[in-house]
Scaffold this motif. Structure first.
Motif, mmCIF file in Angstrom:
data_model
loop_
_atom_site.group_PDB
_atom_site.id
_atom_site.type_symbol
_atom_site.label_atom_id
_atom_site.label_comp_id
_atom_site.label_asym_id
_atom_site.label_seq_id
_atom_site.Cartn_x
_atom_site.Cartn_y
_atom_site.Cartn_z
ATOM 1 N N LEU A 208 0.814 -0.741 -0.257
ATOM 2 C CA LEU A 208 -0.215 0.017 -0.407
ATOM 3 C C LEU A 208 0.458 1.111 0.044
ATOM 4 O O LEU A 208 0.522 2.541 -0.302
ATOM 5 N N VAL A 209 2.041 0.952 0.548
ATOM 6 C CA VAL A 209 2.815 2.343 0.908
ATOM 7 C C VAL A 209 3.699 2.767 -1.032
ATOM 8 O O VAL A 209 4.092 3.448 -1.206
ATOM 9 N N SER A 210 3.410 1.302 -1.303
ATOM 10 C CA SER A 210 3.994 2.103 -3.285
ATOM 11 C C SER A 210 3.063 2.417 -3.972
ATOM 12 O O SER A 210 1.760 2.687 -3.915
ATOM 13 N N PRO A 211 3.897 3.154 -4.774
ATOM 14 C CA PRO A 211 3.332 3.379 -5.916
ATOM 15 C C PRO A 211 1.950 2.953 -6.094
ATOM 16 O O PRO A 211 1.441 3.815 -6.857
ATOM 17 N N MET A 212 1.817 1.373 -6.354
ATOM 18 C CA MET A 212 0.679 0.987 -6.437
ATOM 19 C C MET A 212 -0.648 1.889 -5.841
ATOM 20 O O MET A 212 -1.055 2.183 -5.237
ATOM 21 N N ARG A 213 -1.481 1.964 -6.960
ATOM 22 C CA ARG A 213 -2.926 2.792 -6.398
ATOM 23 C C ARG A 213 -3.517 1.257 -6.080
ATOM 24 O O ARG A 213 -3.851 0.006 -6.073
ATOM 25 N N PRO A 214 -3.811 1.451 -4.492
ATOM 26 C CA PRO A 214 -4.334 0.543 -3.284
ATOM 27 C C PRO A 214 -5.649 -0.845 -4.119
ATOM 28 O O PRO A 214 -5.571 -1.526 -3.719
ATOM 29 N N ILE A 215 -6.518 -0.188 -5.133
ATOM 30 C CA ILE A 215 -7.625 -0.840 -5.945
ATOM 31 C C ILE A 215 -6.569 -1.993 -6.816
ATOM 32 O O ILE A 215 -6.766 -2.870 -6.873
ATOM 33 N N MET A 216 -5.836 -1.171 -7.570
ATOM 34 C CA MET A 216 -5.104 -2.124 -8.030
ATOM 35 C C MET A 216 -4.396 -2.943 -6.967
ATOM 36 O O MET A 216 -4.085 -4.152 -7.907
ATOM 37 N N VAL A 217 -3.934 -2.716 -6.146
ATOM 38 C CA VAL A 217 -3.308 -3.737 -5.459
ATOM 39 C C VAL A 217 -4.003 -4.822 -5.309
ATOM 40 O O VAL A 217 -3.669 -6.537 -5.609
ATOM 41 N N VAL A 218 -5.266 -4.542 -5.891
ATOM 42 C CA VAL A 218 -5.933 -5.740 -5.313
ATOM 43 C C VAL A 218 -6.389 -6.975 -5.937
ATOM 44 O O VAL A 218 -6.876 -7.586 -6.044
ATOM 45 N N ILE A 219 -7.081 -5.819 -7.555
ATOM 46 C CA ILE A 219 -6.761 -6.228 -8.600
ATOM 47 C C ILE A 219 -5.570 -7.089 -9.264
ATOM 48 O O ILE A 219 -6.784 -8.274 -9.825
ATOM 49 N N THR A 220 -5.331 -6.244 -9.062
ATOM 50 C CA THR A 220 -4.237 -7.666 -9.167
ATOM 51 C C THR A 220 -3.456 -9.038 -8.257
ATOM 52 O O THR A 220 -2.891 -9.790 -9.056
ATOM 53 N N LYS A 221 -4.098 -8.646 -7.188
ATOM 54 C CA LYS A 221 -3.846 -9.992 -7.126
ATOM 55 C C LYS A 221 -5.169 -10.766 -6.751
ATOM 56 O O LYS A 221 -5.132 -12.661 -6.793
ATOM 57 N N ALA A 222 -5.888 -10.675 -7.870
ATOM 58 C CA ALA A 222 -7.311 -11.380 -8.267
ATOM 59 C C ALA A 222 -7.105 -12.334 -9.103
ATOM 60 O O ALA A 222 -6.880 -13.476 -9.829
ATOM 61 N N ILE A 223 -5.898 -11.423 -10.671
ATOM 62 C CA ILE A 223 -5.830 -11.707 -11.776
ATOM 63 C C ILE A 223 -5.366 -13.448 -12.105
ATOM 64 O O ILE A 223 -5.699 -14.022 -13.024
ATOM 65 N N PRO A 224 -4.346 -13.641 -11.053
ATOM 66 C CA PRO A 224 -3.793 -14.899 -11.228
ATOM 67 C C PRO A 224 -4.966 -15.987 -10.777
ATOM 68 O O PRO A 224 -5.194 -17.172 -11.976
ATOM 69 N N TYR A 225 -5.455 -16.135 -9.810
ATOM 70 C CA TYR A 225 -6.963 -16.732 -9.290
ATOM 71 C C TYR A 225 -7.983 -16.882 -10.541
ATOM 72 O O TYR A 225 -8.411 -17.635 -11.423
ATOM 73 N N LEU A 226 -7.977 -15.764 -11.406
ATOM 74 C CA LEU A 226 -9.240 -15.651 -12.831
ATOM 75 C C LEU A 226 -8.190 -16.263 -13.393
ATOM 76 O O LEU A 226 -9.491 -17.182 -13.846
ATOM 77 N N LEU A 227 -7.371 -16.701 -14.080
ATOM 78 C CA LEU A 227 -6.892 -17.720 -14.975
ATOM 79 C C LEU A 227 -6.492 -18.390 -14.700
ATOM 80 O O LEU A 227 -6.876 -19.972 -15.376
ATOM 81 N N LEU A 228 -5.755 -18.859 -13.372
ATOM 82 C CA LEU A 228 -6.203 -20.336 -12.654
ATOM 83 C C LEU A 228 -7.500 -20.909 -12.705
ATOM 84 O O LEU A 228 -7.690 -22.053 -12.843
ATOM 85 N N CYS A 229 -8.697 -20.261 -11.960
ATOM 86 C CA CYS A 229 -10.029 -20.753 -12.464
ATOM 87 C C CYS A 229 -10.261 -20.617 -13.707
ATOM 88 O O CYS A 229 -10.705 -21.796 -13.784
ATOM 89 N N PHE A 230 -9.797 -20.000 -14.697
ATOM 90 C CA PHE A 230 -10.193 -20.647 -16.472
ATOM 91 C C PHE A 230 -9.905 -21.859 -16.617
ATOM 92 O O PHE A 230 -10.529 -23.195 -17.198
#
Lengths: 368, 248
Positions: A208-230
């Motif tokens: 969260l202290v990184s320049p990444m926007r908080p919402i993006m932090v969460v979204i990027t965490k979900a993406i690998p699971y999107l792929l794996l579920c697929f």
């Protein structure tokens, strides 16, 4: 964008290196498919039955053989006295007993009438019902044969056909069911656990202290699971097609698109959970008890929804699995197109937006 | 070494959670290149203040700017110019040393080439060539903390925030850790550090001590000792901390 990929790559490393979550992600669907396909079946196959033959003539021996030869039954016990029946059921040796009364053939050929009695073990009422139906069908066939060409004055011929699934294969029911449950469980649980894990370990703060926007932090965490579920969806479909002989009647592209939609639904549920709790255990508990249980009960996969009391039927509308299950079986089994499932699709879209909005809103509040 | 440029500036900075005043009107300045010690008992409000300065929390009232950016409106810009390392662990245990460096380099926008150069340089300086491919989880705590600090300043931030960076680390490693902090300030990075070790407080250029949400003292370690008529920072700290009304 570079940031984005750095995050996603990191998340993949996490998943791929954690044997436990990898086993859950890829092993669980395979295991469930094989279990339902070969071990857990509600089809009646080679059920143990007993025969009490009190006349022991040509007809009854023929009938007993027919029972034994059918794929539904195997005659494992010939009884001699009525008193043995109770004992056999108590010992759990038999699921059903067929009783032929004395003078079976005589009565049949001279009096044109005789009786057969079936006794079923209704501790499991469904199975017992199915067995008695199959047994009656065997008797009916036999009767039609001996009637032969004889013309009866009146006769009602019965003809029933099982649409979409003439062989009554249980795969048609459980493949959509397993797919729904797996996506629900993995999508929501793995995402919420992986996010909460970062909270627990304190690494979330660093992200969260990184320049990444908080919402993006969460979204990027979900993406690998999107792929794996697929990947899981593909895996389940492949197994269904190759191992379980399940046909794919509808449009596969439509099915995959709907699956992605449902994965989004479960991922947003996962995000929502991860915002509400702070430990991995609680996240897992909520996913299992709070999501999987209702998903199982209200999907229509194991228990018919129409038979539930009205309040439960109403609740079932709130559970996303019900809609996805209906979508999958409509496409796969009935082979129908979007014109039959647009309503379910819209409901899932609505639910996803709803969960995601709350999840992201909560996420902001937590940061303030 | 110290310039007159101010990199952190607060004025009556306040944060309340309901009725609880976690940070009560604190005012201070930190100059570029300084090592600024931020001391206080547990629960004094250090972490809250630090989070505001890192852009993680919005203050309730007062003013503050970090690296020239306002904490209310420009917290995303602040994040690009700071590094952060916390007592709770700041690296990913199931990534290797190299992958951690790549990840943190990546999120701070370094190019692939920069990451490679700086990463190799860093591994070389820490003498960890053999461990570069090992999972961070398998390394001793002292090493992790050193890597953690090095990755926090990999992108040459203006300011690095260290939240009890040496908690649970042995004295030798702590000494080496402080050598690294001095090196960092030599290259122009400002260090904002919280600690519970009073010998470390002596290493700071200036020290502030927080009691119950307010800053009770702020000066060089020598001046503080003089002011409170004691010969160690521990003496200063105890005298101030005893006034605290708040429990943990």
């Amino acid at each position: 964008m570079k940031l984005f990929f750095a995050f996603i790559r990191k998340e993949f490393w996490h998943v791929l290196r954690d044997t436990r979550s990898l086993i859950i992600l890829l092993g669980l669907p395979v295991m469930m498919m094989l279990l339902f396909g070969f071990a857990l079946s509600n089809e009646v196959k080679n059920s143990n039955i007993g025969i009490l033959d009190l006349s022991h003539d040509e007809s009854t021996i023929q009938l007993a053989n027919r029972f034994d030869q059918s794929r539904y039954f195997s005659v494992i016990k010939k009884l001699t006295r009525e008193s043995e029946i109770g004992e056999a059921f108590r010992k759990n040796e038999l699921r059903m007993v067929a009783i032929f009364p004395p003078n079976f053939q005589d009565n049949l050929s001279h009096n044109k009438q005789t009786q057969i009695r079936f006794i079923g073990d209704a501790t499991d009422p469904n199975t017992s019902n199915i067995m008695i139906n199959y047994a009656s069908a065997i008797i009916r066939d036999y009767q039609n044969e001996i009637l032969g060409e004889q013309k009866l004055l009146y006769r009602i011929e019965l003809e029933s056909s099982m649409l979409y699934n003439p062989k009554l294969s249980s795969a048609f029911n459980f493949v959509p069911g397993v797919m729904t449950l797996i996506l629900m469980l993995l999508g929501a649980m793995m995402t919420s656990v992986s996010i909460v894990k970062e909270k627990e370990k304190g690494t979330m703060e660093i992200l969260l202290v990184s320049p990444m926007r908080p919402i993006m932090v969460v979204i990027t965490k979900a993406i690998p699971y999107l792929l794996l579920c697929f990947v899981d969806v593909l895996l389940i479909l492949l197994l269904a097609y190759t191992v379980l002989d399940m046909p794919m009647r509808g449009n596969i592209a439509l099915l995959l698109a709907e699956s992605i939609l449902f994965i989004f639904t479960t991922l947003s549920l996962g995000l929502l959970i991860s915002n509400l709790v702070n430990t991995q255990q609680v996240a897992m508990f909520i996913s299992l008890v709070g999501l999987l249980m209702p998903a199982l009960i209200f999907s229509g996969f194991m228990f018919p929804l129409e038979n539930m009391p009205l309040p439960m039927q109403i609740i079932s509308n709130l559970i996303p699995t019900k809609w996805f299950y209906s979508i999958v079986s409509t496409i796969m089994v009935k082979g129908l197109g979007i014109e039959y499932i647009w309503k379910q699709t819209l409901i899932l879209v609505g639910m996803t937006i709803f969960y995601l909005t709350i999840a992201l809103k909560k996420f902001k509040i937590r940061l303030e | 070494m110290l310039s007159q440029e101010t990199v952190i500036k607060t004025h009556n900075l306040t944060k309340t959670f309901g009725d609880f005043i976690a940070v009560n009107a604190i005012t201070f300045e930190v100059k570029a290149g300084e090592i600024f010690g931020f001391l206080g008992a547990n629960g004094a409000g250090k972490t809250t203040a630090m989070r505001i300065l890192c852009g993680l929390l919005s203050p309730t009232s007062g003013e503050a700017s970090v690296a020239g950016y306002d904490v209310y409106k420009e917290n995303e810009s602040i994040k690009k110019h700071i590094g952060y390392m916390s007592q709770k662990f700041s690296l990913f245990e199931n990534l290797t040393v190299k992958e951690n460096i790549e990840f943190f380099g990546g999120i701070y926008g370094l190019s692939r080439k920069e990451i490679k150069e700086k990463g190799n340089d860093l591994i070389h300086r820490l003498g960890m060539e053999k461990e570069a491919e090992k999972l961070v989880g398998s390394l001793p705590l002292g090493w992790k903390q050193k890597i953690s600090f090095s990755t926090a300043i990999l992108h040459q931030p203006k300011i690095v925030f260290l939240d009890e960076p040496t908690g649970g680390v042995d004295p030798i490693t702590r000494r080496q850790f402080w050598d690294m902090i001095y090196e960092a300030t030599d290259s122009g990075i400002t260090v904002f550090v919280t600690t519970h070790y009073m010998d470390e407080a002596e290493y700071c250029n200036r020290v502030s001590i927080m009691v119950d949400g307010t800053i009770s003292a702020l000066d060089t370690p020598n001046n503080l000792k003089h002011q409170f008529e004691t010969d160690s920072m521990e003496g200063v700290f105890l005298k101030l901390a005893r006034q605290a009304k708040r429990g943990e």
